[in-house]
Design a protein around this motif. Structure first.
Motif, PDB file in Angstrom:
ATOM      1  N   ALA A  23       0.762  -1.253   0.141  1.00 53.49           N
ATOM      2  CA  ALA A  23      -0.047   0.143  -0.039  1.00 53.49           C
ATOM      3  C   ALA A  23       0.892   1.154   0.024  1.00 53.49           C
ATOM      4  N   GLN A  24       1.999   1.347   0.606  1.00 48.51           N
ATOM      5  CA  GLN A  24       2.656   2.453   0.884  1.00 48.51           C
ATOM      6  C   GLN A  24       3.440   2.741  -0.575  1.00 48.51           C
ATOM      7  N   ALA A  25       4.015   1.494  -1.134  1.00 44.57           N
ATOM      8  CA  ALA A  25       4.889   1.586  -2.472  1.00 44.57           C
ATOM      9  C   ALA A  25       3.589   2.085  -3.330  1.00 44.57           C
ATOM     10  N   ALA A  26       2.371   1.638  -3.386  1.00 51.55           N
ATOM     11  CA  ALA A  26       1.517   2.085  -4.384  1.00 51.55           C
ATOM     12  C   ALA A  26       1.065   3.748  -4.289  1.00 51.55           C
ATOM     13  N   TRP A  27       0.882   4.066  -2.837  1.00 51.33           N
ATOM     14  CA  TRP A  27       0.526   5.466  -2.691  1.00 51.33           C
ATOM     15  C   TRP A  27       1.837   6.439  -3.082  1.00 51.33           C
ATOM     16  N   GLU A  28       2.912   6.173  -2.851  1.00 52.29           N
ATOM     17  CA  GLU A  28       4.112   7.067  -3.414  1.00 52.29           C
ATOM     18  C   GLU A  28       4.099   6.880  -4.822  1.00 52.29           C
ATOM     19  N   ARG A  29       3.803   5.829  -5.390  1.00 51.41           N
ATOM     20  CA  ARG A  29       3.702   5.764  -6.945  1.00 51.41           C
ATOM     21  C   ARG A  29       2.971   6.726  -7.521  1.00 51.41           C
ATOM     22  N   ALA A  30       1.734   6.896  -6.824  1.00 58.57           N
ATOM     23  CA  ALA A  30       0.631   7.560  -7.343  1.00 58.57           C
ATOM     24  C   ALA A  30       0.991   9.139  -6.879  1.00 58.57           C
ATOM     25  N   VAL A  31       1.681   9.471  -5.759  1.00 59.24           N
ATOM     26  CA  VAL A  31       1.952  10.934  -5.504  1.00 59.24           C
ATOM     27  C   VAL A  31       2.907  11.222  -6.542  1.00 59.24           C
ATOM     28  N   LEU A  41      -1.498   5.113 -14.313  1.00 60.02           N
ATOM     29  CA  LEU A  41      -0.587   4.461 -13.587  1.00 60.02           C
ATOM     30  C   LEU A  41      -1.163   4.744 -12.027  1.00 60.02           C
ATOM     31  N   ARG A  42      -1.637   6.170 -11.722  1.00 61.81           N
ATOM     32  CA  ARG A  42      -2.185   6.344 -10.591  1.00 61.81           C
ATOM     33  C   ARG A  42      -3.235   5.642 -10.334  1.00 61.81           C
ATOM     34  N   GLN A  43      -4.232   5.423 -11.414  1.00 61.83           N
ATOM     35  CA  GLN A  43      -5.605   4.453 -10.926  1.00 61.83           C
ATOM     36  C   GLN A  43      -5.011   3.245 -10.689  1.00 61.83           C
ATOM     37  N   GLU A  44      -4.337   2.684 -11.355  1.00 62.34           N
ATOM     38  CA  GLU A  44      -3.901   1.127 -10.775  1.00 62.34           C
ATOM     39  C   GLU A  44      -3.232   1.146  -9.568  1.00 62.34           C
ATOM     40  N   ALA A  45      -2.460   2.150  -9.368  1.00 65.32           N
ATOM     41  CA  ALA A  45      -1.787   2.297  -7.927  1.00 65.32           C
ATOM     42  C   ALA A  45      -2.941   2.239  -6.736  1.00 65.32           C
ATOM     43  N   TYR A  46      -3.991   3.057  -6.979  1.00 68.04           N
ATOM     44  CA  TYR A  46      -5.028   3.182  -6.200  1.00 68.04           C
ATOM     45  C   TYR A  46      -5.762   1.764  -6.108  1.00 68.04           C
ATOM     46  N   PHE A 542      -5.727   9.298   1.132  1.00 71.92           N
ATOM     47  CA  PHE A 542      -4.626   9.780   1.747  1.00 71.92           C
ATOM     48  C   PHE A 542      -4.579   9.074   2.949  1.00 71.92           C
ATOM     49  N   GLN A 543      -6.003   8.661   3.404  1.00 74.08           N
ATOM     50  CA  GLN A 543      -6.073   8.176   5.030  1.00 74.08           C
ATOM     51  C   GLN A 543      -5.514   6.795   5.112  1.00 74.08           C
ATOM     52  N   LEU A 544      -5.288   6.164   4.063  1.00 69.50           N
ATOM     53  CA  LEU A 544      -5.070   4.853   4.011  1.00 69.50           C
ATOM     54  C   LEU A 544      -3.386   4.811   3.655  1.00 69.50           C
ATOM     55  N   GLU A 545      -2.853   5.585   3.527  1.00 66.30           N
ATOM     56  CA  GLU A 545      -1.450   5.425   3.445  1.00 66.30           C
ATOM     57  C   GLU A 545      -0.759   5.142   4.600  1.00 66.30           C
ATOM     58  N   PRO A 546       0.009   3.998   4.773  1.00 69.51           N
ATOM     59  CA  PRO A 546       0.294   3.425   6.157  1.00 69.51           C
ATOM     60  C   PRO A 546       1.122   4.408   6.997  1.00 69.51           C
ATOM     61  N   LEU A 547       2.108   5.135   6.564  1.00 71.28           N
ATOM     62  CA  LEU A 547       2.665   6.007   7.362  1.00 71.28           C
ATOM     63  C   LEU A 547       2.109   7.108   7.740  1.00 71.28           C
TER      64      LEU A 547
END
Length: 574
Positions: A23-31, A41-46, A542-547
């Motif tokens: 999840a963290q890697a996917a969030w960072e890829r989207a951002v 790419l963003r949609q797949e990451a979400y 954004f509320q599900l980004e682990p960090l």
């Protein structure tokens, strides 16, 4: 269910990335890929984030909000969309045989767009004020309103807006870029603003650059909004943001005349802020404020010089009624032309509706109960999600998964919420699913816990694999806020878990206390909800980004859900 995230991996062992890592890697890829050409790419990451949330069961969605509206046959009103009726301008609504549209609203005490944090005030604000963009009738498709055209720089950080010409304020004067700059300055500089984060932060807002003083407050007139000429302005963002057009449709970005209110540096104001909150208004919308009696009623009158389609009715009046029985009686007497129906009066069998091309249920209701005639009916699944969250550091993954296995969401929605909700299998509602309806259907096909059923055997199996049985169970406490329906849902889930190897205890808490305990990392399982202010995926994700779920530094440094999911990141565990 274990997949790449075995028990060792969850603790930072050698079995590969954890679900939190994914999840963290996917969030960072989207951002890190915010440009328009990166959208796929963003949609797949979400979607990858949703899959990680689902498989680790750190959040189990229960239902998406479902709003039902009813109106008498003498009223002709456009259908509202998934964003809700508070986005709807009422200038195209007609009332046969009457020049006034009568409605019901909840209590609120301000009409300043930068103070509005509730749908009750937004319903009225939308009639008076306008934005550069809009979501007509609450349908989640953004369109220009006061905006003529826009340009975006190649790096996505500079947006140039050109305004429509010859649009007049109610009090006179033409809308200019200076008015927009002043209005947006108020969102960050006024002490009355409730929405500074929507202007300054990314990805939960625009992310307009600004200079801060030593106390962390914005320097006056430092917001990076530059007036190019009377019809053109430019904003500079701290980073690319593909959701700008959606965000500026929100009510806090409504345009008022430059210098109208006396609450930011450099302006004496034509009116005081106290006057602006309840007594006067000066927008560009199809209606002008007539009278606002707090906790009693609100009325607006037609703007005969409106730049768009002039209103069919001469006035709109909202009676402020909080009591369900009183509101229902008021509606039955046809004092309200469009209304909602309390659960005690609701009969699902009285609905005769079909699904339209937007997934809305459209048809008729009644006669039923005290309602002696047939009325028009609209049922809309809204962009909101009510869920059970889990603090990952305080709960066993097997216990979280067991809850997901036994939850028959259709049963809970029907028996507890009288069918007035859409069973949820993802945090993101279908209306804004990143890869569209086909992608959502594919996600459902892979749902591991069973659709439309309670799988107690699946719960028992996953608990046994983790070493828990009915003779040697694990324990968990579910905290709900003081809501009768959520308490009933909690009791149903507890009973479904009986004998599986998970003993679920129940407790209730005041809403504010639940929030405080969540921020302190004291909860195990809890009930809450999230309502989107605009239909942008990152505004919820954004509320599900682990960090961002780290409760040890919440709310000063993090503002995610109360999950402590960061504790499952390999780099955090080492």
């Amino acid at each position: 269910m274990d997949g790449e995230d075995g028990e060792d991996g969850e603790d930072g062992g050698d079995s590969g990335p954890t679900y939190a890592d994914q999840a963290q890697a996917a969030w960072e890829r989207a951002v890190e890929n915010p440009l328009p050409e990166d959208e796929d790419l963003r949609q797949e990451a979400y979607v990858e984030m949703e899959e990680a949330v689902r498989d680790d069961a750190v959040l189990t969605p229960l239902y998406h909000g479902f709003t039902e509206l009813f109106w008498y046959d003498y009223v002709d009103v456009p259908l509202t969309g998934a964003l809700g009726k508070h986005w709807q301008q009422l200038n195209t609504t007609t009332v046969e045989g009457d020049d006034t549209l009568n409605l019901i609203n909840s209590t609120f005490d301000e009409l300043d767009p930068i103070m509005s944090t509730d749908t009750a005030s937004s319903i009225v604000i939308t009639q008076i004020y306008e934005n550069l963009t809009e979501f007509p009738n609450g349908v989640p498709e953004v369109e220009n309103q006061l905006l003529e055209e826009y340009e975006v720089s190649e790096d996505g950080t500079t947006w140039t807006f050109t305004l429509k010409e010859d649009i007049q304020f109610h009090g006179g004067g033409t809308v200019t870029a200076q008015d927009v700059k002043y209005s947006w300055r108020r969102t960050v500089e006024s002490a009355n603003s409730e929405r500074a984060t929507f202007t300054l932060n990314q990805p939960t807002g625009l992310g307009i650059d600004v200079e801060m003083d030593d106390e962390g407050d914005p320097e006056p007139d430092s917001l990076a909004v530059e007036v190019i000429d009377d019809q053109t302005l430019e904003i500079q963002l701290v980073g690319p943001n593909p959701d700008v057009l959606s965000i500026i449709a929100y009510s806090s970005f409504a345009v008022i005349p430059e210098g109208y209110v006396d609450d930011i540096e450099g302006y004496d104001g034509e009116v005081s802020h106290d006057e602006f909150s309840t007594d006067v208004a000066n927008g560009t919308g199809p209606f002008e404020l007539d009278e606002f009696n707090v906790d009693e009623d609100v009325s607006v009158v037609r703007n005969d010089d409106y730049w768009g389609e002039t209103a069919s009715v001469e006035a709109v009046n909202w009676e402020i009624i909080e009591d369900d029985q009183a509101a229902w009686t008021y509606s039955l007497e046809q004092n309200a032309d469009r209304f909602e129906m309390p659960t005690f009066a609701y009969e699902a069998d009285a609905i005769d509706a079909e699904e339209d091309d937007r997934g809305r249920q459209v048809g008729t209701y009644g006669p039923a109960g005290d309602l002696e005639e047939e009325v028009n009916y609209l049922g809309v699944s809204e962009i909101s999600t009510f869920y059970f969250g889990f603090n990952a550091s305080n709960t066993e993954r097997a216990a979280r998964q067991a809850v997901a296995y036994v939850m028959n969401k259709e049963q809970i929605v029907q028996e507890v919420f009288a069918g007035r909700g859409t069973p949820a299998y993802s945090f993101l509602p279908p209306a804004i699913w990143p890869t569209g309806q086909d992608g959502y259907e594919s996600f459902l096909e892979d749902y591991p816990y069973g659709l439309g059923e309670s799988d107690s055997q699946g719960a028992q199996t996953v608990l046994e694999e983790a070493g828990f049985t009915s003779d040697s169970p694990t324990e968990m406490t579910l905290t709900t806020y003081e809501s009768e329906v959520f308490q009933t849902a909690a009791e149903l889930i507890r009973d479904l878990l009986s004998g599986t190897g998970l003993d679920l205890s129940l407790e209730t808490s005041q809403f504010s206390t639940l929030q405080s305990r969540g921020e302190d990392g004291e909860l195990q399982m809890y009930s809450l909800g999230w309502i989107w202010s605009w239909p942008a995926v990152p505004y919820g994700m954004f509320q599900l980004e682990p960090l961002n779920t780290n409760t040890s530094v919440m709310p000063e440094e993090t503002n995610g859900f109360y999950l402590d999911w960061h504790t499952n990141l390999e780099e955090e565990a080492e």
